[in-house]
Motif scaffolding. Sequence first.
Motif, PDB file in Angstrom:
ATOM      1  N   UNK A  36       0.813  -1.214   0.000  1.00 48.27           N
ATOM      2  CA  UNK A  36       0.000   0.000   0.000  1.00 48.27           C
ATOM      3  C   UNK A  36       0.848   1.266   0.000  1.00 48.27           C
ATOM      4  N   UNK A  37       2.164   1.113   0.056  1.00 49.30           N
ATOM      5  CA  UNK A  37       3.046   2.259  -0.129  1.00 49.30           C
ATOM      6  C   UNK A  37       3.250   2.567  -1.606  1.00 49.30           C
ATOM      7  N   UNK A  38       2.839   1.654  -2.472  1.00 49.41           N
ATOM      8  CA  UNK A  38       2.904   1.899  -3.909  1.00 49.41           C
ATOM      9  C   UNK A  38       1.724   2.785  -4.325  1.00 49.41           C
ATOM     10  N   UNK A  39       1.776   3.289  -5.549  1.00 49.41           N
ATOM     11  CA  UNK A  39       0.711   4.146  -6.066  1.00 49.41           C
ATOM     12  C   UNK A  39      -0.400   3.348  -6.729  1.00 49.41           C
ATOM     13  N   UNK A  40      -0.042   2.213  -7.293  1.00 50.20           N
ATOM     14  CA  UNK A  40      -0.987   1.359  -8.006  1.00 50.20           C
ATOM     15  C   UNK A  40      -0.708  -0.076  -7.577  1.00 50.20           C
ATOM     16  N   UNK A  41      -1.777  -0.840  -7.314  1.00 55.44           N
ATOM     17  CA  UNK A  41      -1.603  -2.235  -6.899  1.00 55.44           C
ATOM     18  C   UNK A  41      -2.341  -3.145  -7.876  1.00 55.44           C
ATOM     19  N   UNK A  42      -1.606  -4.047  -8.510  1.00 55.03           N
ATOM     20  CA  UNK A  42      -2.175  -5.118  -9.323  1.00 55.03           C
ATOM     21  C   UNK A  42      -1.988  -6.409  -8.543  1.00 55.03           C
ATOM     22  N   UNK A  43      -3.000  -7.264  -8.547  1.00 55.83           N
ATOM     23  CA  UNK A  43      -2.929  -8.480  -7.746  1.00 55.83           C
ATOM     24  C   UNK A  43      -3.248  -9.707  -8.585  1.00 55.83           C
ATOM     25  N   UNK A  44      -2.487 -10.779  -8.365  1.00 59.45           N
ATOM     26  CA  UNK A  44      -2.834 -12.073  -8.952  1.00 59.45           C
ATOM     27  C   UNK A  44      -4.134 -12.563  -8.328  1.00 59.45           C
ATOM     28  N   UNK A  45      -4.884 -13.360  -9.080  1.00 59.82           N
ATOM     29  CA  UNK A  45      -6.206 -13.775  -8.598  1.00 59.82           C
ATOM     30  C   UNK A  45      -6.141 -14.674  -7.368  1.00 59.82           C
ATOM     31  N   UNK A  46      -4.969 -15.244  -7.077  1.00 58.55           N
ATOM     32  CA  UNK A  46      -4.847 -16.081  -5.884  1.00 58.55           C
ATOM     33  C   UNK A  46      -4.214 -15.338  -4.706  1.00 58.55           C
ATOM     34  N   UNK A  47      -3.923 -14.053  -4.875  1.00 58.95           N
ATOM     35  CA  UNK A  47      -3.286 -13.286  -3.807  1.00 58.95           C
ATOM     36  C   UNK A  47      -4.194 -13.212  -2.580  1.00 58.95           C
ATOM     37  N   UNK A  48      -3.586 -13.140  -1.418  1.00 60.44           N
ATOM     38  CA  UNK A  48      -4.351 -12.992  -0.175  1.00 60.44           C
ATOM     39  C   UNK A  48      -3.630 -12.026   0.743  1.00 60.44           C
ATOM     40  N   UNK A  49      -4.397 -11.447   1.662  1.00 63.36           N
ATOM     41  CA  UNK A  49      -3.909 -10.328   2.454  1.00 63.36           C
ATOM     42  C   UNK A  49      -4.344 -10.480   3.906  1.00 63.36           C
TER      43      UNK A  49
END
Length: 261
Positions: A115-128
Amino acid sequence: MTSSNVRTERRGAVLEVTLDRPKANAIDTATSRELGEIFTAFRDDPELRVAIITGAGEKFFCPGWDLKAAAEGEAVDADYGKGGFGGLQELRGLNKPVIAAVNGIACGGGLELAISADIILAADHASFALPEIKSGTVADAATIKLPKRIPYHIAMELLYTGRWFDAQEAHRWGLVNRILPAAELMTAARAMAEELAAGPPLVFAAIKEIAREAEDMKFQDAMNRVTGSQFETVERLYRSEDQKEGARAFAEKRDPVWKGR
């Protein structure tokens, strides 16, 4: 540039930064300091316009702080080097676009890095997740930033419970820009980076400084700083060759050629 912890690759005006620290891409103090040096060099290199941060492999983007290193004596409040933990979230004057390509698990300090980046793209299997609550500590950077990125009540739930959420939920709350099949993630990140790298770097710098500095200001106070010539990037833009080039290109009905000066 390659090390045992981080790989970097220059692709024209784009810098790719890959956490590569098996098994999980966790960050210890040495890795954090290395990242700080990398992002500082990126900030200060006029030939580089956009950065991508991602993780090696398909399972982990970054789980945050290396708990094994902590068990061996590294303190949670250690000196993480330039830019603070992960080298990005406290780096002063970073007025260039940064894209996070989240290729897997991003939790704790890894989510804070994203979230320190300006734009976030995520793989469909990503989890947080922000699991710090379960170990009796605080996700400090996320506690500051997350309620400003997504609805307050959702952010507080995630901070209070430490629960996991998937890429689809992250997208629903506006935390990530796009979800992509894992095999397409870096292709999409590189395409976006190339698009941004072809854009006006002085305008991007002004946008980023204004957005960052105005985050805690009242609207009129921020506007007064703009009109009062108190943003260095804005003043540099308005005195630049690029500003004149943009006007000429519009009048001549052609694409502008940005020089960053």
